[in-house]
Motif scaffolding. Sequence first.
Motif, short mmCIF file in Angstrom:
data_model
loop_
_atom_site.label_atom_id
_atom_site.label_comp_id
_atom_site.label_asym_id
_atom_site.label_seq_id
_atom_site.Cartn_x
_atom_site.Cartn_y
_atom_site.Cartn_z
N THR A 1 5.06 9.38 26.15
CA THR A 1 6.00 8.27 26.05
C THR A 1 5.22 7.07 25.58
OG1 THR A 1 7.43 9.04 27.90
CG2 THR A 1 7.70 6.68 27.18
N VAL B 1 9.97 4.48 24.02
CA VAL B 1 10.90 3.36 24.92
C VAL B 1 10.51 1.99 24.03
CG1 VAL B 1 11.32 2.27 26.59
CG2 VAL B 1 10.70 4.55 27.03
N GLU C 1 15.08 5.27 24.79
CA GLU C 1 15.83 4.02 25.44
C GLU C 1 15.27 3.00 24.82
OE1 GLU C 1 16.04 2.52 30.04
OE2 GLU C 1 14.86 4.03 29.68
#
Length: 306
Positions: free
Chosen positions: A130, A155, A169
């Motif tokens: 991530t 993210v 997100e």
Amino acid sequence: MATTIALLPNQDPTLVDAVERAGGELAELTAASGLVWTAGPDDFPDPLPDNVEWVQLFSAGIEEFFTAGVVDANPRVQFTSATGTFAPTVAEHALALLLAGVRAIPEHLFADTWRQQEFFPKVGTLRGSTVAIIGAGGIGRALIPMLAPLGARVVAVNRSGRPVPGAIETLPVTRLDEVWSRTDHVVIAAPATPATKHLLGAAELAQLKPTSWVINVARGSLVDTDAVVEALEANQIGGVGLDVTDPEPLPDGHPLWTLPNAIVTPHDSNPPQRRVAAFADRVAENVARFAAGEDLIAKVDPVAGY
């Protein structure tokens, strides 16, 4: 009637062509309704003639124009920056720094013997990781599709929290504190403002993983350099890739030059040979929009500071 544009202080032929192919007509500053400014704030015309309604700046980061009072001193004038113009090349550089770090390339380059067992724990992969992109504007939007084929999730953090295409997100900057502990790597691409100074400091570094790499392609002031050096010396994080530093230029003898888990490049993520051509496309687009009375790209927000 053609829209009159002043091109100062230099009239590069590529930019002259950009103005003219957008339907603009070159004019003296005293007779122009728009100004394409190709330098820094030091020699900016002060005051601007009353006939100038719009100024296109050459830089994506324009904090120096705020410091010099150029933008604030002209509230009647619409300023636009070059934000997004150079995004693809800067995103490419960010990816190169991140991949080099995760793959332990810097240490491999300086190795003078076969150290396979020693390197195994340090060599990672972006696949399944991530990556947090702090300031997911033009650079972040260009970087996300570069990371996708490598199997990395993103993210995104921006001011509004409005969803960024390709990110799993998107968080508003007010929730930035949630990001550090849940990410594998961090790319900083936010504008430099008083609110973003030392956005990454000792407290944030302490929440990252010991394998996390931090990449900064924004401005050096966003990172607390002393805190980063301490974290690197303690192997608290995996490493840093910095195209910008604080101070800049980074002085000779600074620890960042010799730490094996630091990559420093001299603010060259935007190759000089590509700058004018990329900027010319923005000039042409905004001249055409200005002539048509349409919204301009990358309008400067005097309150936000970029």
